[in-house]
Motif scaffolding. Structure first.
Motif, PDB file in Angstrom:
ATOM      1  N   UNK A  54      36.372  50.772  23.833  1.00 43.46           N
ATOM      2  CA  UNK A  54      35.709  50.404  25.083  1.00 43.46           C
ATOM      3  C   UNK A  54      34.194  50.571  24.972  1.00 43.46           C
ATOM      4  N   UNK A 100      41.551  58.168  23.113  1.00 41.82           N
ATOM      5  CA  UNK A 100      41.470  57.390  21.872  1.00 41.82           C
ATOM      6  C   UNK A 100      40.739  56.059  22.079  1.00 41.82           C
ATOM      7  N   UNK A 101      40.937  55.463  23.265  1.00 44.07           N
ATOM      8  CA  UNK A 101      40.357  54.137  23.484  1.00 44.07           C
ATOM      9  C   UNK A 101      38.887  54.198  23.892  1.00 44.07           C
ATOM     10  N   UNK A 102      38.307  55.385  23.894  1.00 46.42           N
ATOM     11  CA  UNK A 102      36.870  55.509  24.149  1.00 46.42           C
ATOM     12  C   UNK A 102      36.086  54.645  23.161  1.00 46.42           C
TER      13      UNK A 102
END
Lengths: 297, 398
Positions: free
Chosen positions: A120, A115-117
């Protein structure tokens, strides 16, 4: 302390990165429509563009639009809300594993499945080392991100924050959710909205965010109490909050579609098409509720 | 800045269920890493750190009837949460409006990876479809106990639980609640075991963090939660605080999706932010529970970052307890927070297992002797995730 929306940008089923939807909305008669593509060339070189899924391209394009509009190219926080994250890469890795087995898998889809792709990638694109977080709480994922940003302002840790809602929908998952009667009367879509927030009122400020509240399984009384308490604290009479009609018929439905409600309210407020105070209420499947309080700048 | 008290903590990991089992394992150097028992995969030669209970056994421990839809991640979360709430006197003196902030990335993937083809083709496994979402996992954990006024779910990969603790503390500091339960839960899945395997960062032997011969990490699973409380709430409820969450910092390495910057830039920022917020000097820190995955890249980058923050000659005792628990991914931040708090309360240094060969580029080696030189006052714990999501927390004695 004030938190101001200095710029907002969307990519959706409406014309991208502009406000055409306000006067000339595109209408659809399908149950599921993916977002229209923007021209990504001004934001990404062709090599980077080829490597990225569309959810990441939309995130970069909407983020860079609000960065360029405000000149804030190194925000003090980057916070993303996404209900399902990078579900297209998740599905690709999953289907490869289920159909071809565990011995021939490639890392690319996995690397870009978390999800944090999204947050970032935005940080990498801006070379921004500041506070960075991702919220994945169902239909209030975006409001969780907004609440976090609001608290960072309240605590004096940030003066600027880039907050986004990013969602993709794939046909298989649309169908799977259709099976369990998940979709309501609105068309299922994807989401990409970015906001640049700042602690200073400026000529181009669109709206002021006064408060963000999340509630779990609230009774009607609990919700009323939250609205009454907030109104009293902000010095706004509870009856003065305008509750606008939902823009779901224009932008469709996704886990983070409340970001379009905030976006549309800010655009309308900025153009003088609303009263002085707006309250956005999201009741997600009866379990998660969000309240966003806005005032004119 | 307002003090954030820790008034309860609960944990389940490969070391067993509960704080006493965890402490016993740490002090007796009993690692939870071993052959896989529950997860079905062709990669069974890879050692992992599974929670030593089947999902059915976890159901019983959590008190969830056989027919109810649940996930291993949610069950572990309930078990850890119950211990934390019990210690914080939840049943004796109920807090007014508690919130739960939970970190997870895998969510309901253990069922989705089993049933996704069914999801697409027939209606036999529909009950598991909505349970895929990370947020549903938080709901299931919260609703086992009831009474939570607000929930949220964090996913910053392997720093998720640490960032959940930050959000919980910020909820208290902005006056939104006086009682925040925060942490994370994550079970092993075939999906992420294979994902990490394609990245070639899984060691086929038990991991050796900070050793020159280190060759990767072992995946683990678990859950841990802390109860964070305001001073006013501690007094009003008449509970005894355990320690203080004195500082925390979040920064982004902004370098690469799956690799840390060579000099650990993001890690330096998160550690410095946490020290500043705690009002502490580097020399005040008596122990660092490192992220220390055991991959060549992480340990070199984090090691250099520690030397930059503390000075090459001033690095305090450092260990990676992933040599006990494996890498519990989204839960690692809170699992290792509990371990750091145990070190603080019992004045011992959790050792770094399997260390033999010092790394040439580092001025320090990890802890091998559990006796601290001086009593611990402040301990630091690092959690770094994919995407460069770096977070540091500091816990201090009352």
């Amino acid at each position: 302390m004030g938190v101001y929306i200095q710029a907002a940008a969307q990519i959706s089923v409406q014309n991208p990165l502009c406000d055409d939807w306000l006067d000339n909305p595109i209408t659809y008669d399908v149950p599921f429509q993916k977002a229209l593509d923007a021209d990504y060339r001004p934001f990404l070189d062709p090599i980077a563009s080829r490597r990225m899924g569309k959810i990441l391209k939309r995130a970069i394009a909407t983020s860079m639009t609000v960065v360029e509009a405000t000149g804030i190219n190194n925000p003090d926080a980057i916070i993303v809300g996404t209900g399902l994250g990078c579900i297209e890469n998740t599905e690709k890795f999953l289907l490869a594993m289920l159909r071809e087995g565990e011995s021939l898998l490639q890392p690319t889809y996995f690397i870009n499945s978390t999800h944090n792709t999204i947050s970032s990638h935005i940080a990498n694109h801006l070379k921004c080392a500041s506070y960075n977080s991702t919220y994945v709480h169902l239909g209030v994922s975006f409001e969780s991100a907004l609440l976090d940003a609001f608290m960072q302002f309240q605590l004096g840790r940030v003066r600027t924050a880039l907050v986004g809602a990013h969602e993709e929908m794939i046909l298989n998952y649309f169908n799977v959710l259709q099976r369990v009667g998940y979709w309501g009367e609105n068309m299922a879509t994807e989401t990409a909205v970015s906001f640049m927030l700042e602690d200073t009122r400026r000529d181009h400020s669109m709206a002021q965010i006064r408060e963000v509240i999340l509630l779990h399984n609230p009774t009607p009384e609990r919700k009323e109490e939250a609205i009454a308490d907030t109104s009293a604290r902000l010095g706004v009479s509870p009856g003065s909050w305008e509750i606008p009609a939902s823009v779901k018929p224009i932008f469709g439905e996704s886990l983070t579609n409340q970001s379009y409600e905030l976006y549309a309210a800010a655009v309308r407020m900025h153009r003088g098409l609303t009263g002085d105070h707006i309250l956005l209420i999201n009741d997600y499947r009866g379990t998660e509720t969000s309240l966003i309080f806005l005032s004119k700048c | 800045m307002e003090k954030i008290y820790v008034t309860g903590y609960g944990i389940i990991s490969s070391l067993g269920r509960g704080v006493p089992a965890t402490l016993e394992a740490l002090r007796n150097r009993r690692s939870g890493i071993g052959p896989l028992r529950w997860l079905e995969t062709i990669h069974s030669h890879l050692p992992c750190a599974e929670v030593p209970f089947s999902t059915e056994e976890l159901r019983e421990l959590a008190g969830i009837p056989a027919g109810n839809i649940t996930t291993r991640t949610a069950l572990m979360g309930m078990i850890a949460l119950e211990e934390a709430l019990e210690q914080a006197g939840w049943h004796v003196n109920r807090p007014a409006r508690p919130v739960l902030i939970s970190g997870t990335t895998v969510g309901g993937m253990e069922n989705t990876e089993r049933y996704f083809l069914d999801f697409m083709e027939n209606d036999t496994k529909n009950d598991y479809i909505l349970a895929h979402d990370c947020g549903v996992c938080t709901q299931m954990i919260a609703d086992r106990f009831g009474g939570f006024d607000m929930l949220s779910t964090l996913s910053t990969a392997c720093s998720s639980a640490a960032n959940a603790m930050i959000m919980g503390a910020d909820m208290i500091r902005t006056g939104r609640t006086s009682f925040a339960v925060a942490g994370g839960s994550e079970c092993l899945s075939k999906f992420h075991l294979n994902g990490f395997n394609t990245l070639k960062i899984l060691d086929k032997d038990p991991c050796r963090p900070f050793d020159d011969t280190r060759a990767g990490l072992n995946l683990g699973e678990g859950a841990a939660y802390l109860v964070l409380e305001s001073e006013a709430s501690v007094k009003a409820r008449g509970v005894k605080p355990i320690c203080v969450l004195s500082g925390y910092g979040n920064a982004c390495d902004a370098y690469h999706q799956t690799a840390s910057s060579p000099e650990g830039d993001g890690a330096v920022l998160s550690m410095n932010k946490a020290l500043t917020e705690a009002g502490l000097k580097p020399g005040d820190i008596g122990y660092v529970n490192a992220h220390g995955t055991g991959t060549p890249n992480n340990d070199e980058s984090e090691g250099k970052a520690l030397m930059r923050v503390f000075g090459a000659d001033g690095v305090p005792p450092v260990s990676s307890t992933k040599s006990f628990t494996g890498h519990t991914t989204s839960a690692a931040g809170s699992v290792e927070a509990v371990i750091s708090i145990l070190a603080l309360l019992h004045d011992f240094l959790p050792v770094n297992l399997n260390f033999l060969h010092p790394m040439e580029m580092l001025s320090f080696g990890p802890v091998t002797d559990e006796r601290p030189v001086r009593p611990l006052r402040h301990v630091m714990t690092n959690s770094f995730g994919f995407g460069g999501n770096d977070t540091t927390c500091i816990f201090s004695k009352i």
